[in-house]
Design an enzyme around this catalytic site. Structure first.
Site, PDB file in Angstrom:
ATOM      1  N   SER A 122       7.208  -4.553  -6.628  1.00  0.00           N
ATOM      2  CA  SER A 122       6.083  -3.922  -5.812  1.00  0.00           C
ATOM      3  C   SER A 122       4.768  -4.323  -6.303  1.00  0.00           C
ATOM      4  CB  SER A 122       6.523  -2.300  -5.499  1.00  0.00           C
ATOM      5  OG  SER A 122       5.552  -1.900  -4.548  1.00  0.00           O
ATOM      6  N   ASP A 244      11.208  -4.846   5.681  1.00  0.00           N
ATOM      7  CA  ASP A 244      10.613  -3.960   4.322  1.00  0.00           C
ATOM      8  C   ASP A 244       9.209  -3.510   5.182  1.00  0.00           C
ATOM      9  OD1 ASP A 244       9.232  -2.965   2.163  1.00  0.00           O
ATOM     10  OD2 ASP A 244       9.498  -4.711   0.908  1.00  0.00           O
ATOM     11  N   HIS A 272      12.196  -1.394   0.507  1.00  0.00           N
ATOM     12  CA  HIS A 272      11.461  -1.847  -0.409  1.00  0.00           C
ATOM     13  C   HIS A 272      11.938  -1.996  -1.885  1.00  0.00           C
ATOM     14  CE1 HIS A 272       7.566  -2.966  -1.456  1.00  0.00           C
ATOM     15  NE2 HIS A 272       7.329  -2.104  -2.381  1.00  0.00           N
TER      16      HIS A 272
END
Length: 294
Positions: A122, A244, A272
């Site tokens: 991320s 996502d 995610h």
């Protein structure tokens, strides 16, 4: 209050904090400060695993046994997350992605890592970009797991959220962090048919100090690192999921196009956090990249 960052500018130009590696007090015990863990094959290529917002190194735990036979694994917690030393946290340092990149480089210096592969989940994917630009001798490859260089939509770019969306998200987080976590974590995780995954992410979020989480959230969701993608000069793997809500497929395509020669792999996964929802596929993609890209 408009919480959106100025368009077309990186977080560095807006915040201008101390650069990565600066501001470390003399005598700091980095291994304790960042709860550094080293495991896996002693003579294997090094993978440095960096978690995202609201998480800690525990979210890599399903990947560790799949990678440990072939690789030396270095895991850590950013200051303000997991079992890091909370007394080392400062709002000034961790109000920019450079502050998190400084943690990465401190760990690299402490362990004398060179030619490591940075695996960032991320927002940490962008932290890895900054760290590699600051100390290129430390890194030979980048693996970006569900990356997003900018979360806010603008003309010609889809980040997945409007500026108003992000403003409301941050306001909700700052007003009631535990309630926000209970709602947002399952949505971020996806996989509604596997609610235990959402509960695990909720627990991780709720274990984070709300004041520290507030700063990390603003740093994450208001960042714009698109210009930094052009600095990447090492082989790069971009891993995205089929669905996502945080980093839609358009973002993966953007990152892939912005980093010359990068490899884009779409995992048969939802949500995610593919290191939790699809660890075998995630590990296989990383291993294949390590074996085929020099």
């Amino acid at each position: 209050m408009n919480l959106a960052p100025p368009h077309g500018h990186s977080s560095r130009s807006r915040l201008d904090p101390p650069g990565p590696g600066e501001g470390k007090p003399a005598g700091t015990d980095i291994r304790r400060r960042n709860n550094v863990t080293v495991t896996g094959r002693e003579d294997g290529p090094v993978l440095l695993l960096a978690h995202g917002f609201g998480c800690d190194q525990n979210l890599w735990r399903l990947l560790v046994p799949l990678l440990a036979e072939d690789f030396r694994l270095v895991l850590f917690d950013y200051v303000g997350s997991g079992r890091s030393d909370p007394s080392a946290w400062s709002e000034q340092r961790y109000s920019s992605l450079e502050g998190y990149a400084a943690d990465v480089l401190d760990v690299c210096e402490e362990l004398d890592l060179r030619d490591a592969t940075f695996v960032g989940h991320s927002v940490s994917a962008m932290v890895g970009v900054l760290a590699a630009a600051e100390a290129p001798q430390r890194f030979s490859r980048l693996v970006m797991v569900a990356p997003s260089p900018c979360y806010i939509d603008e003309d010609g770019y889809r980040g997945g959220f409007s500026a108003d969306d992000i403003g409301e998200l941050l306001e909700s987080l700052e007003t009631n962090y535990l309630g926000w976590s209970a709602v947002m974590a399952p949505m971020i995780m996806g996989n509604a048919d596997r609610p235990e995954l959402g509960r695990e992410l909720t627990t991780s979020f709720c274990a984070t100090d709300p004041d520290m989480a507030r700063v990390f959230a603003r740093t994450t969701f208001l960042s714009d690192s698109r210009e930094d993608l052009g600095t990447v000069a090492v082989p790069t793997l971009v891993l995205e999921c089929e669905q996502d809500v945080i980093a839609p497929r358009e973002v993966g395509a953007y990152v892939n196009a912005a980093i010359p020669g990068s490899r884009l792999v779409t995992l048969e996964a939802t949500g995610h956090c593919p290191q939790l929802s699809a660890p075998q596929a995630t590990a296989a993609a990383i291993t294949d990249f390590m074996r085929t890209v020099r």
